[in-house]
Scaffold this active site. Structure first.
Site, mmCIF file in Angstrom:
data_model
loop_
_atom_site.group_PDB
_atom_site.id
_atom_site.type_symbol
_atom_site.label_atom_id
_atom_site.label_comp_id
_atom_site.label_asym_id
_atom_site.label_seq_id
_atom_site.Cartn_x
_atom_site.Cartn_y
_atom_site.Cartn_z
ATOM 1 N N ARG A 613 0.830 -1.192 0.000
ATOM 2 C CA ARG A 613 0.000 0.000 0.000
ATOM 3 C C ARG A 613 0.873 1.254 0.000
ATOM 4 O O ARG A 613 1.827 1.343 0.767
ATOM 5 C CB ARG A 613 -0.892 -0.003 1.240
ATOM 6 C CG ARG A 613 -1.967 1.049 1.249
ATOM 7 C CD ARG A 613 -2.740 0.955 2.552
ATOM 8 N NE ARG A 613 -3.946 1.754 2.534
ATOM 9 C CZ ARG A 613 -4.718 1.958 3.608
ATOM 10 N NH1 ARG A 613 -4.386 1.399 4.767
ATOM 11 N NH2 ARG A 613 -5.801 2.700 3.538
ATOM 12 N N GLU A 690 14.729 2.341 0.963
ATOM 13 C CA GLU A 690 15.929 1.571 0.650
ATOM 14 C C GLU A 690 15.844 0.986 -0.758
ATOM 15 O O GLU A 690 16.808 1.009 -1.530
ATOM 16 C CB GLU A 690 16.108 0.423 1.664
ATOM 17 C CG GLU A 690 15.759 0.753 3.097
ATOM 18 C CD GLU A 690 16.772 1.620 3.788
ATOM 19 O OE1 GLU A 690 17.945 1.605 3.380
ATOM 20 O OE2 GLU A 690 16.390 2.320 4.750
#
Length: 733
Positions: A613, A690
């Site tokens: 999401r 990341e």
């Protein structure tokens, strides 16, 4: 008590709620706090040797300089308890951190050997320049090659970290499978040290008020700074307050409490005045960790159809002589592709240097660089499209942990990325494509993946009778938009408009939070925020005697005489043991290479990501294009040059340490594939920060090979490396 329906804001591209503060100068960073007119300044004196002892130190001239309050050395600094404290995952699991000015031992060039404290920064800087130090120098390990000759496995005391580090692993019989493989590749890949260079440099202001310590610090984890200082001074953690409301970029550099934090607190106690200690840009290269130099060997074996039969992936990384810092260099190799025979091994190369630290996607970005370049080399050996090779080796489950993936949308990521990029226009022959100016054109791809992490965290929701809410947690915001995304989650959970909700963070007086790193902030703290808001709303309805769950909370709150306050912790991640949880991405890059000068330009990068999401597409997109820029720097520019005589970073300035600038960046296209994951956490989020950097460097390097026919295996790709390599007739033109 009906009211107008409030439009949900989770999933909407909401602009940063703190944006106006930042662009008008209203956001206060660590070095900008003002504890009062009596504040003094500290400046560090660094060692000039890599290993040895301080034979003599003369501070007389410094102490006599104008404005000087004190000059601290190992000879007069207070002895501090330095109780044991290692907070995984930000501190190395083996070794012992530096103890400021507690003995005459020097472990690396630039280590603090004295601190000058004066009324002004200029006076402190001048005084620091007057400190004279004589050393008894000892032999030092100052090159990676020398350290590699004495590489070590992890210390027996090593404990697994929350990131899942393992030094060695194997399944199947790699040697036998390699012998049977129809096609084999075996190569070494090198990544140089890369140093952190965020806009905001490390800074701490320390002030003692009796036995209470207040720290204004640049930090990604204020709770950890508090606990570290409690251990250093052996005082109760409740006597310490750490404040870090805004962070000007960190990317892992502010995860640990580096020695300068304790140094500022020590000095403030000695002089009984608030002390500000701000590192210089040059000192960052010595006193803050960095992405370690790594050397990796990747050997792949496949059948004639491109099915992987064997993978051997070995990595060696630099660390300091006093701590063992390890990264998840090899973890992705164990699950990213389907392969029955896999062997990995990690080794340390100890040097007389400061301990490395996390730097955006620590381990994964480096390990995947080697793996994805090796996959490209295998595709060339097989004469196979590199995307097709990856799709032929898509696993049905995590073959390392023998678990199903909670969700895995890598196929869809590659489909979307290839379509947006125009991959079908790629001529597979190296050095076969040129633009109108005669530049060689190359297309390259790479996979990205990062674990979905989840950690205990708390949040507080306070509902006021005026219809507003204040939600808080001791989290951090180093740039991804934490203030904004948490406000969105809180607003939706409460059913209030976003302008009626304020989120507070960056203070240990707030509910305890987990580390702001590892792309886990929304998963961990966001779910705590949601839970606190849900409980607070329920209590408000109960107090008001409202039974309609669709009632307008704002109206209900205005009937209350007292605020409603709830502190809640996020729910446990029960599913983490039942599923392998990762985000995935596909990166495709185009490069253009001047055949005469070897200059590489990157006109465009396309990335498609499956991150569950997406709470805020606007800030998530910003994270992804920022990650692409960082990956481009890794591929083409960034490297710390280490002086072989004393391991001193020789290019420790932004004049010499190259990072991408606007002129280097062209079209960056980041998009998200629709992905619903009911297992990762209550919000269904995976994290993007990341992942966005992972895969960019190998995609660029693979594109450079496609453009030129030259395979560069040591980053960064520079003109010298391209021009020195033998080139095909097509590349020569």
């Amino acid at each position: 008590m009906p009211g107008a329906a409030v439009r949900p804001v989770v999933g909407q591209p909401v602009s940063r709620v703190d944006g106006r503060l930042k662009v008008t100068g209203g956001a206060t960073y660590a070095a900008e706090f003002d504890p009062g007119p009596d504040m003094v300044y500290g400046v560090i004196v660094g060692s000039t040797i890599a290993n040895g002892r301080i034979a003599a130190i003369d501070t007389a001239a410094a102490e006599a300089a104008p404005g000087v309050v004190a000059v601290l050395t190992h000879q007069n600094a207070p002895r501090l308890p330095y109780q044991r404290h290692q907070q995984l995952p930000v501190d190395p699991a083996a070794g012992e951190r530096l103890h400021n000015l507690q003995d005459d031992r020097v472990r690396f060039q630039g280590q603090t050997v004295a601190l000058a404290v004066a009324r002004t920064f200029e006076q402190a800087t001048f005084a620091a320049s007057l400190v004279e130090v004589t050393y008894d120098e000892e032999p030092a390990v100052t090159t990676f090659a020398a350290a590699a000759r004495h590489a070590l496995p992890p210390d027996p005391a090593w404990e697994p970290t929350m990131f899942g580090f393992r030094e060695e692993m194997g399944r199947g019989n790699v040697d036998a499978a390699m012998r049977e493989a129809s096609v084999r590749t075996d190569a070494e890949y090198v990544i140089p040290r890369e140093n952190h260079n965020p806009i905001e440099i490390p800074a701490t202001i320390a002030s003692w008020q009796g036995d209470q310590l207040i720290l204004w610090d640049k930090s990604q984890w204020v709770d950890n700074v508090r606990d570290e200082m409690a251990s250093v001074f052996d005082i109760p953690a409740e006597n310490i307050r750490v404040i870090s409301r805004f962070v000007g970029g960190a990317f892992g550099s502010a995860l640990r409490a580096w020695p300068h934090v304790a140094l500022a607190a020590m000095a403030a106690r000695v002089v009984d005045l608030p002390v500000k200690l701000v590192l210089t840009r040059r000192q960052m290269f010595n006193l803050i960790g960095y992405r370690p130099h790594t050397v990796q060997r990747v050997a792949l074996g496949a059948d004639e159809n491109g099915r992987l039969m064997a993978i051997r992936h070995e990595g060696m990384a630099e660390t300091s002589t006093y701590e063992q810092y390890a990264e998840n260099l090899l973890n992705p190799t164990r699950y990213l592709y389907s392969c029955p025979n896999v062997a990995t091994r990690y080794r340390f190369a100890p040097m007389n240097v400061q301990t490395p630290t996390a730097m955006r996607a620590p381990g994964e970005v480096s390990g995947i660089y080697a793996l994805e370049c090796a996959m490209d080399e295998l595709a060339v050996a097989l004469d196979m499209d590199p995307i097709e090779l990856r799709m032929r080796n898509e696993p049905d489950r995590d073959e390392d942990r023998d678990l199903p993936f909670s969700s895995r949308s890598l196929r869809e990521c590659y489909r979307v990325a290839a379509e947006r990029f125009g991959w079908d226009r790629r001529d597979p022959r190296p050095a076969s494509m040129r633009d109108a100016q005669g530049n060689l054109v190359g297309y390259g791809c790479a996979t990205g993946t990062y674990p979905t992490l989840y950690s205990p965290a708390s949040a507080r929701a306070v509902l006021h009778p005026d219809g507003t809410a204040v939600v808080s947690s001791a989290s951090s915001d180093m740039g991804p938009g934490t203030y904004t995304s948490m406000t969105q989650v809180a607003a939706d959970a409460l059913g209030l408009s976003i302008d009626r909700v304020r989120f507070e963070l960056g203070d240990t007086s707030l509910p305890k939070a987990t580390v702001h790193g590892g792309s886990m902030t929304m998963a961990s703290i966001g779910t705590a925020v949601q839970e606190a808001c849900v409980q607070a709303k329920r209590q408000a309805f109960e107090r008001a005697g409202v039974t309609d769950p669709e009632a307008d909370l704002g109206g209900v709150m205005r009937t209350l005489s007292e605020p409603v306050e709830v502190t809640a912790q996020n729910t446990a991640g029960e599913q983490q043991a039942n599923y392998s949880m990762h985000s995935f991405g596909a990166v495709i890059a185009e490069v253009r290479v001047d055949p005469d000068l070897g200059l590489v330009r990157v006109p465009r990068i396309v990335g498609a990501y499956g991150i569950g999401r997406v709470v805020n597409p606007k800030t998530a997109h910003s994270q992804c294009i920022g990650g692409m820029v960082m990956g481009l720097g890794m591929a083409l520019l960034e490297q710390t040059v280490v002086d072989s005589r004393n391991a001193r970073p020789a290019n420790s300035s932004l004049a010499d340490y190259l990072v991408p600038v606007n002129a280097d960046i062209n079209e960056l296209d980041a998009t998200f594939v629709e992905e619903v994951d009911p297992h990762v956490n209550p919000l269904g989020v995976k994290g993007a920060g990341e992942l966005a950097t992972i895969g960019v460097a190998p995609a660029i390097v693979n594109a450079v090979y496609h453009a030129t026919g030259v395979r560069v295996r040591e980053l960064p790709v520079t003109p010298e490396k391209l021009l020195a390599a033998p080139r095909s007739a097509a590349a020569r033109g």
